[in-house]
Design an enzyme around this catalytic site. Structure first.
Site, PDB file in Angstrom:
ATOM      1  N   PRO A   2       0.981  -1.438   0.079  1.00 42.79           N
ATOM      2  CA  PRO A   2      -0.215  -0.043  -0.181  1.00 42.79           C
ATOM      3  C   PRO A   2       1.165   1.463  -0.417  1.00 42.79           C
ATOM      4  O   PRO A   2       2.184   1.229   0.882  1.00 42.79           O
ATOM      5  CB  PRO A   2      -0.730   0.253   1.215  1.00 42.79           C
ATOM      6  CG  PRO A   2       0.437  -1.156   1.855  1.00 42.79           C
ATOM      7  CD  PRO A   2       0.344  -1.422   1.532  1.00 42.79           C
ATOM      8  N   GLU A   3       0.361   2.269  -0.862  1.00 38.51           N
ATOM      9  CA  GLU A   3       1.533   3.578  -0.083  1.00 38.51           C
ATOM     10  C   GLU A   3       0.968   4.469   0.579  1.00 38.51           C
ATOM     11  O   GLU A   3      -0.479   4.077   1.163  1.00 38.51           O
ATOM     12  CB  GLU A   3       0.916   4.612  -1.961  1.00 38.51           C
ATOM     13  CG  GLU A   3       0.649   3.434  -2.975  1.00 38.51           C
ATOM     14  CD  GLU A   3       2.448   3.169  -3.346  1.00 38.51           C
ATOM     15  OE1 GLU A   3       3.342   4.175  -3.764  1.00 38.51           O
ATOM     16  OE2 GLU A   3       2.255   2.427  -4.100  1.00 38.51           O
ATOM     17  N   LYS A  51       3.483   3.762   6.379  1.00 38.81           N
ATOM     18  CA  LYS A  51       2.787   2.390   6.336  1.00 38.81           C
ATOM     19  C   LYS A  51       1.491   2.368   7.600  1.00 38.81           C
ATOM     20  O   LYS A  51       1.509   0.971   7.357  1.00 38.81           O
ATOM     21  CB  LYS A  51       3.544   1.646   4.835  1.00 38.81           C
ATOM     22  CG  LYS A  51       3.965   2.589   4.033  1.00 38.81           C
ATOM     23  CD  LYS A  51       4.129   1.207   3.232  1.00 38.81           C
ATOM     24  CE  LYS A  51       4.727   1.929   1.729  1.00 38.81           C
ATOM     25  NZ  LYS A  51       5.187   1.119   0.463  1.00 38.81           N
ATOM     26  N   ARG A 250       7.939  -7.505  -6.097  1.00 34.86           N
ATOM     27  CA  ARG A 250       8.426  -5.538  -6.605  1.00 34.86           C
ATOM     28  C   ARG A 250       8.260  -5.497  -8.005  1.00 34.86           C
ATOM     29  O   ARG A 250       8.869  -4.981  -8.431  1.00 34.86           O
ATOM     30  CB  ARG A 250       9.736  -5.590  -5.356  1.00 34.86           C
ATOM     31  CG  ARG A 250       9.790  -6.254  -4.317  1.00 34.86           C
ATOM     32  CD  ARG A 250       9.095  -5.245  -3.955  1.00 34.86           C
ATOM     33  NE  ARG A 250       9.420  -4.857  -2.195  1.00 34.86           N
ATOM     34  CZ  ARG A 250       9.167  -3.983  -0.671  1.00 34.86           C
ATOM     35  NH1 ARG A 250       7.886  -3.854  -1.042  1.00 34.86           N
ATOM     36  NH2 ARG A 250      10.346  -4.176   0.129  1.00 34.86           N
TER      37      ARG A 250
END
Length: 277
Positions: A2-3, A51, A250
């Site tokens: 998540p950003e 985060k 990634r």
């Protein structure tokens, strides 16, 4: 992954639902805290830190959670069916008289003293959406290891907190370099603007349901998730690869024409491969 803007939105939803209200239900479904009872305590606030989510509760307690790849917090009104996943994926339930917050698939969930929050988040760099944001410190952190690939440095939350795979790819595109370019090779005129650019992107998107980095309608992102569609600038097919130590996926995207710098080595074939002499 998540950003930071996603976590910021989750914190806001939880804060609106819980802050200032007394807990009438408390269920932490992890062995270490299975007997913890928070009912009767007032939720003071829900604060994002990079985060991480910090739910502060009366009595000097903080419920610390992290979403990582698959976790989520859902908020439900009385009588509404819970729809965040099967019941065995629920890790936390916090209920008040008019709202219930349910945490699904939370890989990190711990109850700690508010005074000890630094133990959970003290390692983080400046928060792109937080009151501690410091672009000079963020740039100093990024340049500390000049040989490190830029994409990896951006994902390292110790440098600056809030960037995930989406913003990593988009920032590198906007800077005109590949994510594998060593940080120390990034031209100085671009490096000095990097922290402000990152902060501007997250700030722009923190209140938006759909993330946008292009400023264009129906074309929200420049490169992330666009393989093998054409680059929005030059029309070259966008490429993708993985970046990191291989311990987790990634996904990384770049345009081979608009972005200069190293590219990843070819992926290794999976399983046993037969060779013919």
């Amino acid at each position: 992954m998540p950003e930071g803007d996603t976590v910021w939105q989750a914190a806001r939803r939880l804060h609106v639902a819980l802050a200032g209200k007394v807990l009438t239900r408390s269920d932490l479904r992890v062995p270490r805290y299975a007997t913890a009872d928070l009912t009767g305590r007032t939720v003071l606030d829900v604060t994002p830190r990079g985060k991480h989510l910090l739910t502060r509760i009366e009595g000097g307690l903080t419920l610390h959670s992290h979403l990582r790849m698959d976790g989520s917090w859902k908020v439900y009104e009385p009588g509404r069916r819970w729809s965040g996943g099967p019941s065995h994926q629920i890790r936390a339930i916090l209920g008040t008289s008019d709202r219930t917050a349910v945490g699904y698939r939370l890989p990190v969930l711990e109850l700690l003293r508010t005074a000890d929050e630094a133990r959970a988040v003290g390692h983080l760099g400046p928060d792109l959406l937080g009151p501690d944001w410091d672009p000079d410190k963020a740039l100093e952190n990024l340049l500390r290891d000049p040989e490190r690939p830029l994409g990896e440095a951006l994902l390292d939350q110790r440098n600056l907190a809030g960037i995930g795979n989406v913003y990593k790819s988009e920032l590198c595109f906007l800077l005109g370099v590949t994510p594998w370019l060593p940080v120390g090779v990034l031209p100085a005129d671009r490096a000095v603007h990097l922290p402000a650019l990152a902060q501007r992107l997250l700030e722009f998107n923190r209140d938006r349901p759909i993330r946008v980095t292009t400023g264009r309608r129906e074309q929200n992102l420049f490169v992330y998730g666009r393989t093998p569609r054409p680059c929005l600038r030059c029309g070259t097919p966008v490429r993708s690869g993985n970046q990191g130590d291989g311990s987790r996926e990634r996904p990384t995207y770049w345009c081979p024409r608009c972005q200069t710098g190293p590219t990843p080595p070819p992926a290794r074939p999976r399983g046993n491969v037969r060779t013919t002499n």
